[in-house]
Structure formats: C-alpha cells, structure tokens
Design a protein around this motif. Structure first.
Motif, PDB file in Angstrom:
ATOM      1  N   PHE A   1     -12.146  34.332  39.435  1.00 13.80           N
ATOM      2  CA  PHE A   1     -12.171  35.203  40.615  1.00 13.80           C
ATOM      3  C   PHE A   1     -10.870  35.114  41.407  1.00 13.80           C
ATOM      4  O   PHE A   1     -10.360  36.123  41.890  1.00 13.80           O
ATOM      5  N   VAL A   2     -10.302  33.889  41.544  1.00 14.00           N
ATOM      6  CA  VAL A   2      -9.089  33.741  42.359  1.00 14.00           C
ATOM      7  C   VAL A   2      -7.867  34.346  41.675  1.00 14.00           C
ATOM      8  O   VAL A   2      -6.813  34.477  42.306  1.00 14.00           O
ATOM      9  N   THR A   3      -7.975  34.698  40.410  1.00 16.51           N
ATOM     10  CA  THR A   3      -6.877  35.422  39.748  1.00 16.51           C
ATOM     11  C   THR A   3      -7.040  36.927  39.934  1.00 16.51           C
ATOM     12  O   THR A   3      -6.403  37.701  39.230  1.00 16.51           O
ATOM     13  N   ASP A   4      -7.891  37.321  40.906  1.00 17.78           N
ATOM     14  CA  ASP A   4      -8.221  38.739  41.132  1.00 17.78           C
ATOM     15  C   ASP A   4      -8.839  39.352  39.884  1.00 17.78           C
ATOM     16  O   ASP A   4      -8.597  40.528  39.559  1.00 17.78           O
ATOM     17  N   ASP A   5      -9.619  38.509  39.181  1.00 20.91           N
ATOM     18  CA  ASP A   5     -10.322  38.935  37.968  1.00 20.91           C
ATOM     19  C   ASP A   5      -9.379  39.416  36.873  1.00 20.91           C
ATOM     20  O   ASP A   5      -9.768  40.218  36.020  1.00 20.91           O
ATOM     21  N   THR A   6      -8.136  38.917  36.919  1.00 19.11           N
ATOM     22  CA  THR A   6      -7.217  39.184  35.805  1.00 19.11           C
ATOM     23  C   THR A   6      -7.771  38.544  34.535  1.00 19.11           C
ATOM     24  O   THR A   6      -7.584  39.054  33.427  1.00 19.11           O
ATOM     25  N   TYR A   7      -8.447  37.418  34.722  1.00 13.73           N
ATOM     26  CA  TYR A   7      -9.042  36.704  33.596  1.00 13.73           C
ATOM     27  C   TYR A   7     -10.533  36.525  33.837  1.00 13.73           C
ATOM     28  O   TYR A   7     -11.005  36.578  34.980  1.00 13.73           O
ATOM     29  N   THR A   8     -11.266  36.315  32.765  1.00 11.81           N
ATOM     30  CA  THR A   8     -12.693  36.053  32.853  1.00 11.81           C
ATOM     31  C   THR A   8     -12.941  34.546  32.804  1.00 11.81           C
ATOM     32  O   THR A   8     -12.043  33.765  32.470  1.00 11.81           O
ATOM     33  N   ALA A   9     -14.162  34.155  33.095  1.00 10.29           N
ATOM     34  CA  ALA A   9     -14.532  32.741  32.994  1.00 10.29           C
ATOM     35  C   ALA A   9     -14.353  32.246  31.573  1.00 10.29           C
ATOM     36  O   ALA A   9     -13.935  31.096  31.343  1.00 10.29           O
ATOM     37  N   GLU A  10     -14.634  33.101  30.597  1.00 10.62           N
ATOM     38  CA  GLU A  10     -14.462  32.714  29.200  1.00 10.62           C
ATOM     39  C   GLU A  10     -12.987  32.494  28.880  1.00 10.62           C
ATOM     40  O   GLU A  10     -12.637  31.597  28.103  1.00 10.62           O
ATOM     41  N   ASP A  11     -12.105  33.315  29.460  1.00  2.00           N
ATOM     42  CA  ASP A  11     -10.659  33.116  29.273  1.00  2.00           C
ATOM     43  C   ASP A  11     -10.244  31.751  29.812  1.00  2.00           C
ATOM     44  O   ASP A  11      -9.455  31.030  29.193  1.00  2.00           O
ATOM     45  N   VAL A  12     -10.770  31.393  30.991  1.00 10.33           N
ATOM     46  CA  VAL A  12     -10.417  30.115  31.621  1.00 10.33           C
ATOM     47  C   VAL A  12     -10.894  28.954  30.753  1.00 10.33           C
ATOM     48  O   VAL A  12     -10.163  27.981  30.525  1.00 10.33           O
ATOM     49  N   LYS A  13     -12.111  29.050  30.242  1.00 12.19           N
ATOM     50  CA  LYS A  13     -12.649  27.969  29.414  1.00 12.19           C
ATOM     51  C   LYS A  13     -11.911  27.858  28.080  1.00 12.19           C
ATOM     52  O   LYS A  13     -11.694  26.743  27.584  1.00 12.19           O
ATOM     53  N   GLU A  14     -11.497  28.982  27.518  1.00 14.33           N
ATOM     54  CA  GLU A  14     -10.726  28.937  26.272  1.00 14.33           C
ATOM     55  C   GLU A  14      -9.364  28.303  26.512  1.00 14.33           C
ATOM     56  O   GLU A  14      -8.886  27.499  25.704  1.00 14.33           O
ATOM     57  N   ALA A  15      -8.741  28.628  27.657  1.00 17.98           N
ATOM     58  CA  ALA A  15      -7.454  28.021  28.000  1.00 17.98           C
ATOM     59  C   ALA A  15      -7.626  26.525  28.266  1.00 17.98           C
ATOM     60  O   ALA A  15      -6.764  25.720  27.915  1.00 17.98           O
ATOM     61  N   LEU A  16      -8.744  26.151  28.878  1.00 14.36           N
ATOM     62  CA  LEU A  16      -9.044  24.735  29.095  1.00 14.36           C
ATOM     63  C   LEU A  16      -9.098  23.989  27.765  1.00 14.36           C
ATOM     64  O   LEU A  16      -8.566  22.873  27.646  1.00 14.36           O
ATOM     65  N   HIS A  17      -9.715  24.579  26.762  1.00 22.20           N
ATOM     66  CA  HIS A  17      -9.793  23.963  25.435  1.00 22.20           C
ATOM     67  C   HIS A  17      -8.394  23.743  24.875  1.00 22.20           C
ATOM     68  O   HIS A  17      -8.098  22.682  24.313  1.00 22.20           O
ATOM     69  N   ARG A  18      -7.511  24.726  25.045  1.00 20.90           N
ATOM     70  CA  ARG A  18      -6.130  24.598  24.552  1.00 20.90           C
ATOM     71  C   ARG A  18      -5.382  23.489  25.288  1.00 20.90           C
ATOM     72  O   ARG A  18      -4.632  22.714  24.688  1.00 20.90           O
ATOM     73  N   VAL A  19      -5.592  23.424  26.595  1.00 17.96           N
ATOM     74  CA  VAL A  19      -4.924  22.396  27.405  1.00 17.96           C
ATOM     75  C   VAL A  19      -5.360  21.005  26.950  1.00 17.96           C
ATOM     76  O   VAL A  19      -4.532  20.115  26.719  1.00 17.96           O
TER      77      VAL A  19
END
Length: 327
Positions: A155-173
C-alpha cells in the motif's frame, strides 16, 4: 574459535537463556549447519557475520554518486517512521531501520542487477525482512502477520506492487543474504558503546542523528559500523554548551577505544569526516532525517548549530588526553 560441535553445545545453552541480549559469533569455524542450529534455539540476537567495511565501494554505492541510495534510504526512513504501529510496538524502530539499510546494501552489493524500477520493492521487502526478524525475537503476539505487513507495505508504494510482489522479493532477499542477515549495524555498536561511556536521552538522540546521517551517505561505506558508532559517541559529547548533557564516566575515551577494538586511524578519519558531514547536512529542510530529528521527542537535535569540523591531528591529541571537550 569454535566449530559445529561447540555451536551445538552453545545452541543447547542458549535455548534456556532468557537474559542474554546479543551474542557475537563471527570469525568462528561454524558451518551453515551449526549456524542454523544456533538461530533455531537462541532467544537473543546472534550475529554470525562480521560487518567490516568493504575494500572498495560496490557499484550500488557508486551509482549516481550514491544519490539513488540516499533517496531510497530517506524514503524507507519516512515509511518506517510513519508506520502507525504496523511494524510492531515492541521492536526497536532504530534497530529495524538500520537492519533494513544493511539488508539493502548487502543485497545490491552481492552483484544483483540494479533496476531503478525495483528500488522501492527491494526497500519494502528488506523492511519486511528486518521487521520479521526483530519481532520473532520479541514474540509475534500482537504483531501483524507477514501477510498483513506485506499488504501494508504494498500500500505504501501507492499500490505499485502487490503483497505477493513484496513476498516474492522477500524470498529473493533472504536467499541472497543468507546468514548475512545476522550481522551488527552501526546502531548495534552505538548502544553498546554508550552503555560503557555514559549517555543521556539528549546525547542518545544526537548520536542517533549522526549515525543516521553517516549511514545514508555513500561516502561512509568505507568505514566500519564500529568506527561510525564510535565517532558519533565522541561528537555527541561536544554539545554541552547547547544543552546536550552526558554522564561523566571516568576514562570514557579509553573504555570506548577498548570496547570498539578498531584501528585508531580509521576512527580519527571517520570522526573528522562525520564532523564535516554534520556541518554540510544540518538545516537542509528537504532532508527527512533533519525533519525527523527536529521533533520534540528526539530533543530537536537537528536544530543544534554544528561545531566547526575537527582535523585529524586535533582528534589524535584529544583521544589520548584528559580533556573533556574537543573545543
């Protein structure tokens, strides 16, 4: 140095220990198996990797004179400061912030391809990683689940990304960082050093302001977190005339040098550089870090008039003298 056998024995002891706050174990001959055993049982923070300064700046730090990095860090700080409790009331916000910075730097320094379009995504993914790590030690009761937190961060990215995008990026990190997620930051060392040398609420705020300025500046990536923290301790004791008091601890400079255990030349150069940075950055209204430290709760330390920059020769003499002030 201990190996896996020692790590297993230590893990068993740590499972029952609730009083220990932090434990440094970098530099030992512990394999990934032993490290995993320690993390699975320890109720305290376990630092498994060193936080030494790199021999040369990474491409990430060099890009656009580190402008992209500074802008991202400022945005992350603003997001985390205005989280309205989403990141957990029990977690130390400065600890989460500096761990987030560390994760971002480590991720991009690992040779990851840097896409401008993904900077926000990696920033919020690292925020999720740092928050999850902090709340796992504090206990997850009363905190948002990772799913809910990922939704809020999207939400704080102005919905540029979804929650699934954030979790997928978390996995990469997490996959990229591995055990490098468990290394101390400048804030870790700052708290340790101030406990040894004495502090007040006002000097703590000033020292935090100084390390935040330093860590956001790409030029300070050449200094170790220990040097940055020790430099902030020294400089935070130089503003008594402006109302920043400190505890009068006997032989505090000797205790600092002994506790920091770093090359004195690095400390001197870092302290001189931080005194110059303070002069340059103070009062810039567009910097969020300045707005943050103008709050009453942080004792408005960003409004202090910086002392004149100090040179290396003066600092060297000061460190080994009985003088209370550099001025």
């Amino acid at each position: 140095a201990i190996g896996d056998a020692g790590a297993r024995a230590l893990a068993a002891a740590l499972a029952e220990n609730k009083s220990l706050e932090e434990l440094d174990l970098w530099g030992n001959n512990i394999t990934s198996v032993g490290k995993a055993a320690l993390l699975a049982t320890a109720k305290c923070k376990v630092f498994l990797e060193s936080s030494a300064a790199p021999s040369e700046p990474s491409l990430w730090v060099r890009l656009a004179d580190s402008r992209m990095r500074t802008v991202l860090f400022e945005w992350i700080s603003q997001v985390q400061t205005s989280d309205h409790g989403a990141l957990g009331a029990d977690a130390d916000p400065q600890d989460v912030l500096f761990q987030t910075f560390s994760f971002i730097d480590t991720y991009f320094a690992a040779g990851r391809h840097i896409k401008r379009s993904e900077l926000q995504l990696i920033g919020v993914a690292c925020t999720l990683a740092a928050t999850s790590q902090a709340t796992s030690k504090a206990g997850r009761e009363g905190h948002l689940s990772d799913q809910d937190l990922a939704t809020w961060l999207a939400f704080v990215t102005d919905d540029t990304y979804t929650a699934e995008d954030v979790k997928e990026a978390l996995h990469r990190v997490k996959k990229t960082l591995g055990f490098k997620m468990h290394k101390p930051t400048a804030y870790t060392f700052l708290r340790r050093y101030l406990r040894k040398t004495g502090w007040t609420q006002e000097s703590f705020s000033l020292a935090n302001y100084l390390i935040e300025l330093a860590v956001m500046n790409g030029g300070f990536c050449k200094y170790s977190p220990q040097a940055i923290a020790a430099a902030a301790v020294i400089l935070s004791r130089q503003y008594l005339s402006q109302g920043i008091g400190y505890q009068n601890i006997e032989s505090w400079k000797a205790k600092l040098l002994r506790c920091a255990h770093i090359d004195t030349e690095e400390l001197i150069q870092c302290t001189a550089a931080l005194s110059r940075l303070h002069v340059v950055e103070q009062g810039r209204p567009y910097r969020f870090v300045n707005k943050k430290y103008m709050w009453h709760g942080l004792h408005m330390v960003a409004k202090l008039k910086p002392n004149p920059p100090v040179d290396a020769q003066h600092l060297t003499a000061y460190l080994y003298s009985k003088e209370a002030s550099l001025l």
